[in-house]
Design a protein around this motif. Sequence first.
Motif, PDB file in Angstrom:
ATOM      1  N   ARG A 191      13.386 -49.700 -32.464  1.00  0.00           N
ATOM      2  CA  ARG A 191      14.741 -49.730 -33.117  1.00  0.00           C
ATOM      3  C   ARG A 191      15.931 -49.669 -32.098  1.00  0.00           C
ATOM      4  O   ARG A 191      15.619 -48.831 -31.140  1.00  0.00           O
ATOM      5  CB  ARG A 191      14.894 -48.832 -34.189  1.00  0.00           C
ATOM      6  CG  ARG A 191      14.746 -47.468 -33.991  1.00  0.00           C
ATOM      7  CD  ARG A 191      15.539 -46.469 -35.026  1.00  0.00           C
ATOM      8  NE  ARG A 191      15.526 -45.302 -35.026  1.00  0.00           N
ATOM      9  CZ  ARG A 191      16.020 -44.389 -34.167  1.00  0.00           C
ATOM     10  NH1 ARG A 191      16.698 -45.079 -32.804  1.00  0.00           N
ATOM     11  NH2 ARG A 191      15.922 -43.264 -34.112  1.00  0.00           N
ATOM     12  N   PRO A 192      17.161 -50.008 -32.319  1.00  0.00           N
ATOM     13  CA  PRO A 192      18.033 -49.602 -31.562  1.00  0.00           C
ATOM     14  C   PRO A 192      18.694 -48.041 -31.535  1.00  0.00           C
ATOM     15  O   PRO A 192      18.245 -47.337 -32.618  1.00  0.00           O
ATOM     16  CB  PRO A 192      19.318 -50.411 -32.001  1.00  0.00           C
ATOM     17  CG  PRO A 192      18.874 -51.261 -33.347  1.00  0.00           C
ATOM     18  CD  PRO A 192      17.342 -50.710 -33.540  1.00  0.00           C
ATOM     19  N   GLN A 208       7.059 -42.074 -36.291  1.00  0.00           N
ATOM     20  CA  GLN A 208       7.569 -40.700 -36.595  1.00  0.00           C
ATOM     21  C   GLN A 208       8.882 -40.725 -37.425  1.00  0.00           C
ATOM     22  O   GLN A 208       9.330 -42.037 -37.645  1.00  0.00           O
ATOM     23  CB  GLN A 208       8.181 -39.964 -35.217  1.00  0.00           C
ATOM     24  CG  GLN A 208       9.284 -40.777 -34.471  1.00  0.00           C
ATOM     25  CD  GLN A 208       9.200 -39.919 -33.182  1.00  0.00           C
ATOM     26  OE1 GLN A 208       8.548 -39.821 -32.171  1.00  0.00           O
ATOM     27  NE2 GLN A 208      10.463 -39.304 -33.102  1.00  0.00           N
ATOM     28  N   THR A 209       9.199 -39.661 -37.831  1.00  0.00           N
ATOM     29  CA  THR A 209      10.370 -39.829 -38.732  1.00  0.00           C
ATOM     30  C   THR A 209      11.551 -40.337 -38.107  1.00  0.00           C
ATOM     31  O   THR A 209      11.945 -39.934 -36.847  1.00  0.00           O
ATOM     32  CB  THR A 209      10.698 -38.349 -39.462  1.00  0.00           C
ATOM     33  OG1 THR A 209      11.822 -38.512 -40.323  1.00  0.00           O
ATOM     34  CG2 THR A 209      11.187 -37.368 -38.393  1.00  0.00           C
ATOM     35  N   GLY A 210      12.451 -41.244 -38.922  1.00  0.00           N
ATOM     36  CA  GLY A 210      13.621 -41.837 -38.256  1.00  0.00           C
ATOM     37  C   GLY A 210      13.372 -43.089 -37.335  1.00  0.00           C
ATOM     38  O   GLY A 210      14.006 -43.750 -36.678  1.00  0.00           O
ATOM     39  N   SER A 211      12.026 -43.623 -37.305  1.00  0.00           N
ATOM     40  CA  SER A 211      11.688 -44.497 -36.285  1.00  0.00           C
ATOM     41  C   SER A 211      12.036 -46.090 -36.811  1.00  0.00           C
ATOM     42  O   SER A 211      11.734 -46.833 -36.273  1.00  0.00           O
ATOM     43  CB  SER A 211      10.134 -44.546 -35.901  1.00  0.00           C
ATOM     44  OG  SER A 211       9.327 -44.328 -36.888  1.00  0.00           O
ATOM     45  N   GLY A 212      12.253 -46.259 -38.219  1.00  0.00           N
ATOM     46  CA  GLY A 212      12.430 -47.328 -38.766  1.00  0.00           C
ATOM     47  C   GLY A 212      11.434 -48.044 -39.627  1.00  0.00           C
ATOM     48  O   GLY A 212      11.428 -49.086 -40.006  1.00  0.00           O
ATOM     49  N   LYS A 213      10.607 -47.252 -40.249  1.00  0.00           N
ATOM     50  CA  LYS A 213       9.499 -47.641 -41.271  1.00  0.00           C
ATOM     51  C   LYS A 213      10.085 -48.285 -42.359  1.00  0.00           C
ATOM     52  O   LYS A 213       9.854 -49.354 -43.050  1.00  0.00           O
ATOM     53  CB  LYS A 213       8.646 -46.694 -41.380  1.00  0.00           C
ATOM     54  CG  LYS A 213       7.906 -46.077 -40.188  1.00  0.00           C
ATOM     55  CD  LYS A 213       6.806 -44.869 -40.780  1.00  0.00           C
ATOM     56  CE  LYS A 213       7.477 -43.718 -41.334  1.00  0.00           C
ATOM     57  NZ  LYS A 213       8.372 -42.684 -40.496  1.00  0.00           N
ATOM     58  N   THR A 214      11.087 -47.409 -43.122  1.00  0.00           N
ATOM     59  CA  THR A 214      11.792 -47.807 -44.180  1.00  0.00           C
ATOM     60  C   THR A 214      12.500 -49.075 -44.108  1.00  0.00           C
ATOM     61  O   THR A 214      12.655 -50.096 -44.863  1.00  0.00           O
ATOM     62  CB  THR A 214      12.554 -46.695 -45.006  1.00  0.00           C
ATOM     63  OG1 THR A 214      11.647 -45.472 -44.891  1.00  0.00           O
ATOM     64  CG2 THR A 214      12.810 -47.209 -46.299  1.00  0.00           C
ATOM     65  N   TYR A 215      13.409 -49.082 -42.902  1.00  0.00           N
ATOM     66  CA  TYR A 215      14.166 -50.314 -42.753  1.00  0.00           C
ATOM     67  C   TYR A 215      13.318 -51.398 -42.483  1.00  0.00           C
ATOM     68  O   TYR A 215      13.676 -52.500 -43.099  1.00  0.00           O
ATOM     69  CB  TYR A 215      14.970 -49.956 -41.304  1.00  0.00           C
ATOM     70  CG  TYR A 215      15.741 -50.915 -40.993  1.00  0.00           C
ATOM     71  CD1 TYR A 215      17.102 -50.982 -41.313  1.00  0.00           C
ATOM     72  CD2 TYR A 215      15.454 -51.905 -39.844  1.00  0.00           C
ATOM     73  CE1 TYR A 215      18.035 -51.873 -41.059  1.00  0.00           C
ATOM     74  CE2 TYR A 215      16.306 -53.015 -39.633  1.00  0.00           C
ATOM     75  CZ  TYR A 215      17.727 -52.835 -40.132  1.00  0.00           C
ATOM     76  OH  TYR A 215      18.483 -53.850 -39.973  1.00  0.00           O
TER      77      TYR A 215
HETATM   78  N1  LIG Z   1      15.626 -52.165 -36.377  1.00  0.00           N
HETATM   79  C1  LIG Z   1      16.842 -51.671 -36.787  1.00  0.00           C
HETATM   80  N2  LIG Z   1      18.080 -51.897 -36.822  1.00  0.00           N
HETATM   81  C2  LIG Z   1      18.967 -50.987 -37.196  1.00  0.00           C
HETATM   82  N3  LIG Z   1      18.956 -50.009 -37.751  1.00  0.00           N
HETATM   83  C3  LIG Z   1      17.731 -49.489 -37.896  1.00  0.00           C
HETATM   84  C4  LIG Z   1      16.632 -50.194 -37.407  1.00  0.00           C
HETATM   85  N4  LIG Z   1      15.398 -49.211 -37.717  1.00  0.00           N
HETATM   86  C5  LIG Z   1      15.916 -48.367 -38.382  1.00  0.00           C
HETATM   87  N5  LIG Z   1      17.275 -48.317 -38.270  1.00  0.00           N
HETATM   88  C6  LIG Z   1      18.166 -47.193 -39.059  1.00  0.00           C
HETATM   89  O1  LIG Z   1      17.369 -46.067 -38.235  1.00  0.00           O
HETATM   90  C7  LIG Z   1      17.481 -45.054 -39.614  1.00  0.00           C
HETATM   91  C8  LIG Z   1      16.099 -44.457 -39.717  1.00  0.00           C
HETATM   92  O2  LIG Z   1      15.268 -45.576 -40.232  1.00  0.00           O
HETATM   93  P1  LIG Z   1      14.335 -45.391 -41.227  1.00  0.00           P
HETATM   94  O3  LIG Z   1      14.985 -44.603 -42.464  1.00  0.00           O
HETATM   95  O4  LIG Z   1      13.738 -46.821 -41.594  1.00  0.00           O
HETATM   96  O5  LIG Z   1      13.191 -44.577 -40.744  1.00  0.00           O
HETATM   97  P2  LIG Z   1      11.816 -44.032 -41.313  1.00  0.00           P
HETATM   98  O6  LIG Z   1      10.691 -44.153 -40.249  1.00  0.00           O
HETATM   99  O7  LIG Z   1      11.519 -44.570 -42.698  1.00  0.00           O
HETATM  100  O8  LIG Z   1      11.980 -42.472 -41.316  1.00  0.00           O
HETATM  101  P3  LIG Z   1      11.431 -41.314 -42.360  1.00  0.00           P
HETATM  102  O9  LIG Z   1       9.770 -41.267 -42.188  1.00  0.00           O
HETATM  103  O10 LIG Z   1      11.978 -40.058 -42.033  1.00  0.00           O
HETATM  104  O11 LIG Z   1      11.590 -41.909 -43.852  1.00  0.00           O
HETATM  105  C9  LIG Z   1      18.146 -45.723 -40.527  1.00  0.00           C
HETATM  106  O12 LIG Z   1      19.568 -45.180 -40.684  1.00  0.00           O
HETATM  107  C10 LIG Z   1      18.015 -47.260 -40.370  1.00  0.00           C
HETATM  108  O13 LIG Z   1      18.929 -48.014 -41.026  1.00  0.00           O
END
Ligand SMILES: Nc1ncnc2c1ncn2[C@@H]1O[C@H](COP(=O)(O)OP(=O)(O)OP(=O)(O)O)[C@@H](O)[C@H]1O
Length: 194
Positions: free
Chosen positions: A14-15, A82-89
């Motif tokens: 992710r960026p 890991q948390t914040g790595s972009g799974k939900t996105y």
């Molecule tokens: N490819 C991407 N491009 C732009 N923004 C991104 C990308 N991937 C993730 N983000 C942004 O990074 C942040 C963290 O992403 P996300 O919530 O998807 O993480 P997660 O892995 O689901 O975290 P958690 O395990 O804590 O729920 C969010 O603000 C999301 O919008």
Amino acid sequence: MSSDSGVQVLVRVRPPSKGEEEGDPIVEKISSNSISILDHTFTFDSVADTTSTQDDIFRLVGLPLVENCLAGFNSSIFAYGQTGSGKTYTMWGPPSALSEDSSSSEWGLTPRVFERLFSRINEEQAKHSDKQLNYQCHCSFLEIYNEQITDLLDPTQKNLQIREDVKAGIYVDCLTEEYVYTMKDVIRLVIKVH
Ligand SMILES: Nc1ncnc2c1ncn2[C@@H]1O[C@H](COP(=O)(O)OP(=O)(O)OP(=O)(O)O)[C@@H](O)[C@H]1O
């Protein structure tokens, strides 16, 4: 996904978020299927870098999966990181994109997969109208937390049990299943469980 092993692993980088932008990134995509982290190279089935779009990920992962399902194979997508790595996105997209009425470029894999699945089902039914094909889609949502399974469509159902059936394989007993016929049905359920 169809491959020799039956499992394919895609890495998405992710960026950098605000606060991570200073300094040189330590992860670098070095080919279509490898990355380097410091001096180590790691190879996967595919690598998507920070410039990849939601549509790129859908074409790499979602499209083959829908065709696999329609060919009669069980298919799963599993996001790990890991948390914040972009799974939900990656799996859903930002919440604002989901609440919109029509499809959005920010939609993640799940809404795109359903949209394609429903359109392919319509296509197949029209193509084989003489055969009266009947497709049924249903959704369940569950959370595993502290080794307890909760039904997200009916959160009063906690501590559900995993069972195995000779025909159905492994399943979660008493998990709510809701039938879905259109993208609107899916989005309604997603909003309910969020
Ligand atoms: N490819 C991407 N491009 C732009 N923004 C991104 C990308 N991937 C993730 N983000 C942004 O990074 C942040 C963290 O992403 P996300 O919530 O998807 O993480 P997660 O892995 O689901 O975290 P958690 O395990 O804590 O729920 C969010 O603000 C999301 O919008």
